[in-house]
Each structure stands twice: as structure tokens, then as C-alpha cells.
Design an enzyme around this catalytic site. Structure first.
Site, PDB file in Angstrom:
ATOM      1  N   LYS A  99       0.698  -1.273  -0.070  1.00  0.00           N
ATOM      2  CA  LYS A  99       0.021  -0.111   0.022  1.00  0.00           C
ATOM      3  C   LYS A  99       0.898   1.299   0.148  1.00  0.00           C
ATOM      4  CE  LYS A  99      -3.909   2.334   0.141  1.00  0.00           C
ATOM      5  NZ  LYS A  99      -4.678   2.245  -0.979  1.00  0.00           N
TER       6      LYS A  99
ATOM      7  N   LYS B 205     -10.008  -9.665  -6.457  1.00  0.00           N
ATOM      8  CA  LYS B 205     -11.182  -9.738  -5.677  1.00  0.00           C
ATOM      9  C   LYS B 205     -11.922  -8.343  -5.870  1.00  0.00           C
ATOM     10  CE  LYS B 205     -10.587 -10.781  -1.344  1.00  0.00           C
ATOM     11  NZ  LYS B 205      -9.993 -10.623   0.086  1.00  0.00           N
TER      12      LYS B 205
ATOM     13  N   LYS C 111     -14.315  -2.496  -2.592  1.00  0.00           N
ATOM     14  CA  LYS C 111     -14.780  -1.313  -2.384  1.00  0.00           C
ATOM     15  C   LYS C 111     -13.971  -0.183  -3.032  1.00  0.00           C
ATOM     16  CE  LYS C 111     -16.874  -2.345   2.227  1.00  0.00           C
ATOM     17  NZ  LYS C 111     -16.603  -2.004   3.729  1.00  0.00           N
TER      18      LYS C 111
END
Length: 442
Positions: A203, A304, A307
Site C-alpha cells: 500500500k 477480488k 470497495k
């Protein structure tokens, strides 16, 4: 596989079997069962026999009651999507109603067998489902949206089948022990342990270290605090959380070894009026098998459903209107090959759409579904899939509207859930503070 760290579906489902009978934060109850044979007045023989039977009546052994706790949570950022529902919330409902876990294995690949029962042990399940708003703020959140997202997520838990009569629903930040224990563990955890966390590296690389908050770096410790507060000895997690569970185990060993040994520790516990057991239980990983509930992106069958994907068409949100669902499925990525098939590595989108079709029709087998659709073209299968998804989500959406409209009821459920969670978590926090030498109120 791309993982959106701060908005991940957190499978914290904690399966704790508390077996210490005198431990303050995991009380063990006992229940006795006694059989007796009474006398009748019609015969001295029966009366005499009854006297003997009463003296010699077999007494069933007292049953030990072991508490198995489940703590699970999903972040309230964005709308909950089909992957969140099928991969987590639907499993929570099944456990709530059946007391059974999804298939899981330990770190060595061995299956857990929760069906083996000891006749002298009664297992009582305590289910806690939280909205993990503290995890959500590892990236900036709009203050105007966070509260509504939090309440909406809690309402969806109820709409999807989490029953406040059987389970406790609460907001993570409503139980102060989560953030307070995280701070204590922050101060007891070496920084280089966190520097090894792969998800943070991924990240930070994407966002740039200059814009990444400290919370993103330390959030695995908050996750450890979530787990340890409820004294779990088994924690079902997804494969992508394996490393974080190992971190929690390392923290337990370090903390218990440094603060929970020797006579000074026992004296501190005695003064505080608590048992001198180590503060934390070392959790064991249960790696949850994804199975058919693994829902991938509608625009890329190798990633996947998330959101954080900027393309709303990549996911089906649980609250999407029927027309939106139909349009998203109509436009979703497919291939030019004939027919529909499962498990062909060259056709990830085909597998994904079949997995979704099967997941929203739980009473059907793969064989039965494949027999129905194997020869269909995408133009035939997509409308069929869309109607199955719409039908499955319709009752959830209807119930959600009812729950969200009654805010007094919803906030009452969250208050009751927070109080129940706090009763357990605060005892663990006190044990940790006593171990570290804090002055605690009587």
C-alpha cells in the site's frame, strides 16, 4: 492479487474456546444433572427400593461450559458489496444459526474438526459482530459520511440475518478498550516487526510513503488488540491475513514473557484482585477456505471484488437497485469462448460468474447448475444470473430499509452490543495494565 489494505474485508472471526474455569474474563459455568428414582406409596417393596435407589442414584458428571466467541467485522467505508456479504456476513449468519464454522485448516494444512464433542463439555457460543470504524480511518474519511456509513453497515448486518437476540452488534470505537489496548501493544512491539508486514509495503508503494498515515503502518497492532481482547484461542482468517495473525501470536509471547512472570507480577495481580494468569491467550490460526464464496471483480476475474476499486461497475453493492444490478452484469467482462464452465484457468470470469450464481442459490449443487447452463451463450446466461442475484438480495434490501428507518431501534441494538463487548474487553485490558504496572482503579 491486488489487495486494498485499508478497506479490506476484515475476517477477524474469533473462535475462542475459553477453558480456564476461574479466569475473570472467561468465566466457566457448571451445570449438574442428577437422576433420582422416587417411591410409590402402594408397596413397601417399592418404598424400600426407592430408599436404596435414592442413596445409590447415579449422578451425572457436572458439565463444564466452554465459551466459544466469534468477533467479526467489516469496515464501513463505501457500500458493502456482494463479496463482503457472501464471503463474510452470510457465513456469520450460518455460524450464528448452526454453531458450525466454515471449512478451515491450521497453518500446517490440517483440518479442524469442530464436530468432535466431549459429552462432559457444553459449548456456548457468544457472537460479536462489529463495524470496524477505527480500521476505516487508516485512510482519510469524510466526517460527513463516516457516521452514516457506520449505521448503514450495522443495519445491513441485521438485514442479512444477524439476529440481535442471538448475537451482539456494536461499533468498534464504542468500546474504548480496542484503541487503548492497541496503544499499550504499540509500545510493547518492536518496529521492525511491523516493517515486515507485506500489505503495508504494497500500500505504501502505491500511495507513496509521504502521504501514508502512521495508522496504516500500525493497524496490524489494532487488529491484534481486537483479537486478544476476547481471549480467543482460534482465529479464522483469510489467507491474506495469515501474516497479521502471526504478528498477534508474536506479540502475545513477547508481552506475556516480559510482563506476566515472577512474584512481582503475582503480587500486582493479587493487589488488583485478579488471577495471575498471563494477560493474553495465544491464538491459533484457522485459515478459512474461500470456496465458492470467493467473489471476484466483474471487470477482472483475477482480482477480488473491492470497495476501493474506482469503477463502481466492478462490483455489485448489496443495496444496488435491480436495474443497476442487471446493467452491471450485462456489461461485465466475459470471453469469446463457447459455453460456460468452472475452474478453467484460462476463463476466470466464467468461474467467477458461476460462483456468484451458485452462491445466491445455496440449495443447488454445482453439477445441477452446470447441467442447466453449460451450453448457454453469455447473452443467455447473464440475464439468468442477474435475476438470481436480484431475487437473493431483494429481501435483504427490504429488511434494510425497515431497520435503517428505525434509528432508535438501531442505536439501541448498538448500545446493548457495545455494553456486552465492553464487559469482556475491559477485563482483558485491566489484566494488561496490571501486568505493565499501571495504577488501576479499584
Amino acid at each position: 492479487m491486488k489487495v486494498a489494505l485499508p478497506k479490506y474485508m476484515m475476517i477477524l472471526a474469533i473462535a475462542g474456546l475459553s477453558s480456564r474455569s476461574c479466569r475473570a474474563f472467561a468465566p466457566t459455568l457448571t451445570r449438574s444433572y442428577t437422576t433420582t428414582i422416587g417411591a410409590t406409596s402402594s408397596s413397601r417393596l417399592f418404598s424400600a427400593a426407592a430408599e436404596v435407589d435414592e442413596k445409590q442414584a447415579p449422578v451425572a458428571p457436572k458439565k463444564k461450559v466452554r465459551t466459544r466467541r466469534i468477533l467479526s467485522g467489516v469496515q464501513p467505508t463505501g457500500s458493502l458489496h456482494l463479496g463482503n456479504y457472501l464471503g463474510a456476513i452470510k457465513q456469520w449468519v450460518e455460524f450464528q444459526n448452526t454453531g458450525k464454522f466454515a471449512d478451515a485448516e491450521d497453518l500446517e494444512g490440517k483440518s479442524f474438526d469442530d464436530e468432535k464433542k466431549d459429552e462432559n463439555v457444553e459449548i456456548v457460543n457468544e457472537n460479536f459482530f462489529c463495524v470496524v470504524d477505527l480500521h476505516a480511518i487508516t485512510v482519510p474519511q469524510d466526517p460527513g459520511d463516516l457516521e452514516e456509513s457506520t449505521l448503514a453497515s450495522a443495519a445491513l448486518y441485521i438485514a442479512a440475518g444477524i439476529d440481535p437476540e442471538k448475537s451482539k452488534i456494536f461499533v468498534q470505537s464504542h468500546v474504548p478498550a480496542h484503541s487503548e489496548l492497541a496503544w499499550l501493544l504499540n509500545c510493547a512491539t518492536p518496529m521492525n516487526w511491523l516493517e515486515r508486514m507485506i500489505q503495508f509495503k504494497d500500500k505504501a508503494k502505491k500511495a507513496g510513503t509521504e502521504s501514508v498515515g502512521v495508522g496504516l503502518f500500525t493497524y496490524p497492532i489494532l487488529m491484534a488488540a481486537d483479537i486478544l481482547l476476547y481471549q480467543a484461542d482460534r482465529v479464522p482468517v483469510g489467507e491474506d491475513q495469515r501474516q497479521h495473525l502471526e504478528l498477534a501470536r508474536d506479540i502475545v509471547r513477547r508481552f506475556n514473557g516480559e510482563y506476566c512472570k515472577g512474584n512481582p507480577y503475582k503480587k500486582r495481580c493479587k493487589k488488583a484482585g485478579i488471577p495471575s494468569y498471563p494477560a493474553f491467550t495465544e491464538p491459533e490460526a484457522m485459515i478459512v477456505k474461500a470456496g465458492g464464496a470467493r467473489v471476484m471483480s466483474l471487470t477482472d476475474g483475477t482480482n477480488k471484488m473491492s470497495k476501493s476499486d474506482p469503477a463502481d461497475g466492478s462490483r455489485i453493492n448489496v443495496l444496488d437497485p435491480p436495474k443497476v444490478i442487471r446493467d452491471k452484469i450485462k456489461r461485465c467482462k466475459t470471453d469469446a469462448l463457447p459455453g460456460v464452465e468452472w475452474d478453467n484457468p484460462e476463463r476466470p470470469e466464467s468461474t467467477n460468474l458461476l460462483n456468484i450464481y451458485a452462491a445466491v442459490q445455496p440449495g443447488r449443487t454445482r453439477e445441477n447448475i452446470l447441467e442447466e447452463v453449460k451450453d448457454m451463450k453469455w447473452g443467455e446466461f447473464k440475464p439468468l444470473l442477474a435475476e438470481a442475484v436480484v431475487a437473493h438480495l431483494e429481501p435483504i434490501q427490504k429488511r434494510y430499509a425497515e431497520v435503517r428507518a428505525d434509528e432508535e431501534y438501531l442505536r439501541g441494538v448498538l448500545k446493548e452490543g457495545a455494553e456486552a463487548a465492553d464487559a469482556i474487553a475491559s477485563k482483558t485490558l485491566k489484566s494488561a495494565k496490571v501486568a505493565m504496572g499501571f495504577s488501576v482503579p479499584n
